[in-house]
Enzyme design. Structure first.
Site, PDB file in Angstrom:
ATOM      1  N   GLU A   1       5.825 -28.013  22.369  1.00 60.35           N
ATOM      2  CA  GLU A   1       6.439 -29.270  22.828  1.00 60.35           C
ATOM      3  C   GLU A   1       7.635 -29.131  23.761  1.00 60.35           C
ATOM      4  O   GLU A   1       8.636 -29.813  23.570  1.00 60.35           O
ATOM      5  CB  GLU A   1       6.883 -30.095  21.605  1.00 60.35           C
ATOM      6  CG  GLU A   1       5.785 -30.401  20.615  1.00 60.35           C
ATOM      7  CD  GLU A   1       6.286 -31.225  19.413  1.00 60.35           C
ATOM      8  OE1 GLU A   1       7.505 -31.394  19.266  1.00 60.35           O
ATOM      9  OE2 GLU A   1       5.436 -31.710  18.655  1.00 60.35           O
ATOM     10  N   GLU A  55      -3.827 -30.725  15.632  1.00 62.21           N
ATOM     11  CA  GLU A  55      -3.110 -31.494  14.604  1.00 62.21           C
ATOM     12  C   GLU A  55      -3.676 -32.907  14.491  1.00 62.21           C
ATOM     13  O   GLU A  55      -2.944 -33.900  14.539  1.00 62.21           O
ATOM     14  CB  GLU A  55      -1.605 -31.546  14.944  1.00 62.21           C
ATOM     15  CG  GLU A  55      -0.987 -30.172  15.148  1.00 62.21           C
ATOM     16  CD  GLU A  55       0.528 -30.188  15.371  1.00 62.21           C
ATOM     17  OE1 GLU A  55       1.158 -31.237  15.152  1.00 62.21           O
ATOM     18  OE2 GLU A  55       1.069 -29.139  15.741  1.00 62.21           O
TER      19      GLU A  55
END
Ligand code: XIL
Length: 385
Positions: free
Chosen positions: A160, A268
């Site tokens: 991220e 995820e």
């Protein structure tokens, strides 16, 4: 009276038809349903392992062939204070995976969340020197990757760092305190590669359906490759909602990443169906305002605290089917699909982005029972469409 009997009979007929339809759907474990296509993984909460929750463990072994550590391989667990290193929960996770023949991922080395402030800040709150920040990252990766070498097969090395617009973000952690992110990302990958040459190395990111964000990830992959630093794959997190993203965006992202010559994984997956967050991914703690916990807001924000009505359950199932079919249609380009949590009761989505809600984002319910969504998903390969 006649009307009542007619109503009863119609109801019975309907239910009969529905039960039959449900029966027609095969019950085949996820890992078997997609055996020819990709690995199927699950994020494992620490409590499942530390409390030896046998029912959950049974379900994991029956359904999945890969695991991700939900938190225990993050810096706040492994290196919580400057003088403390704690590999014990991570070792327990690796042993659990090895004992049950599950592929164990390492997640994650360089991330702004769940990483203690001392990586960037001095005790008095002042920012550390650039050299010190860089040295802290290298030391962390060296110790951690060396420790887990041979126990995890791959690492999400960097997590991220890209902003929604496609540049690097600059609001937290490494991205906020280190000036040259290109340099730091390269260093993270090269250090991981040096310390465990056999581990696969991945970049992992959320909101990857947004093409400007994919631009930033493309930059990272190309940069690493140009410098001769190995990157083996990109993870698309897939914290998605009932109403976003579009199938087309998902397809475009998979194609763009695959064209870079790296593995593409869904890392995820969960589907948020609650008001507000079903429309898009909220990040940060903006919705943690205690005022939102008041009854008048929670009535709107948390409508299914006592359970979901049939039609909503069906909506979740249909959305899961749509998303998994999109992924299945791209199966030649996908190497793994991992669900972020085993069942609704342990999902982080009950507390994020708004705390204390009852969410239904996974394929198994709070009693570990298979949901409609599960049946519709495992039947995708045998259903022609
Ligand atoms: C989440 C966990 O599920 C939570 O239990 C924890 O409190 C916060 O992190 N992106 C990631 C994951 O890469 O590591 C995050 O996991 C969810 C978002």
């Amino acid at each position: 009276m006649k009307k009542k009997i007619a109503l009863f009979l119609t109801g019975a007929l309907f239910c009969g038809a529905e039960c039959l339809a449900q029966k027609a759907l095969k019950d085949i474990p996820l890992k078997d349903a997609f055996a020819k296509d990709f690995n199927v993984g699950v994020a494992v909460a620490q409590s499942i392992i530390s409390r030896n929750e046998t029912e959950s463990i049974k379900l994991i072994c029956e359904q999945f062939n890969a695991v991700s550590p939900e938190s225990v391989l993050k810096p706040e667990y492994i290196h919580p204070t400057p003088d403390r290193w704690n590999f014990q929960p991570g070792d327990a996770y690796c042993k659990f995976a090895a004992d049950h023949g599950l592929k164990a991922l390492g997640h994650t080395l360089m991330w702004h969340n769940q990483t203690p402030d001392f990586f960037w800040l001095n005790a008095d709150g002042s920012v550390k020197s650039q050299e010190q920040i860089k040295a802290n990252l290298v030391e962390y990766i060296e110790k951690t990757v060396t420790h887990f070498a041979g126990k995890v097969y791959a690492w999400d090395v960097v997590n991220e760092v890209v902003s929604e617009e496609g540049g690097y973000r600059n609001d937290k952690g490494w991205e906020k305190y280190y000036k040259d992110l290109d340099e730091l990302v390269c260093l993270a990958f090269s250090t991981a590669q040096r310390c465990d040459p056999n581990a696969e190395l991945y970049y992992n990111e959320y909101n990857m359906w947004r093409q400007s964000k994919v631009d930033g990830v493309v930059h990272i992959v190309k940069m690493l490759k140009e410098k001769g630093i190995r990157i083996d794959g990109v993870g698309i997190q897939a914290h998605w909602g009932l109403n976003y993203p579009s199938v087309k965006d998902i397809e475009t992202t998979i194609d763009r990443l695959y064209d870079l010559g790296v593995k593409v994984m869904i890392t995820e997956l969960d589907i948020d169906m609650l008001p507000f967050s079903k429309e898009g991914q909220m990040t940060g703690k903006a919705m943690y305002d205690p005022a939102l916990q008041r009854e008048e807001f929670m009535r709107y924000l948390n409508p299914y605290a006592q359970g979901v009505p049939e039609e909503v359950e069906q909506q979740i199932a249909d959305r899961y089917e749509e998303i998994m079919r999109t992924i299945y249609n791209k199966r030649d380009k996908i190497s793994r699909v991992t669900f972020w949590g085993l069942h609704d009761g342990v999902s982080w989505k009950n507390d994020y982005p708004i705390p204390n809600r009852t969410n239904y984002p996974l394929l198994f319910d709070r009693k570990l029972q298979k949901k409609k969504a599960y049946y519709q998903v495992v039947n995708i390969p045998s259903k022609k469409k």
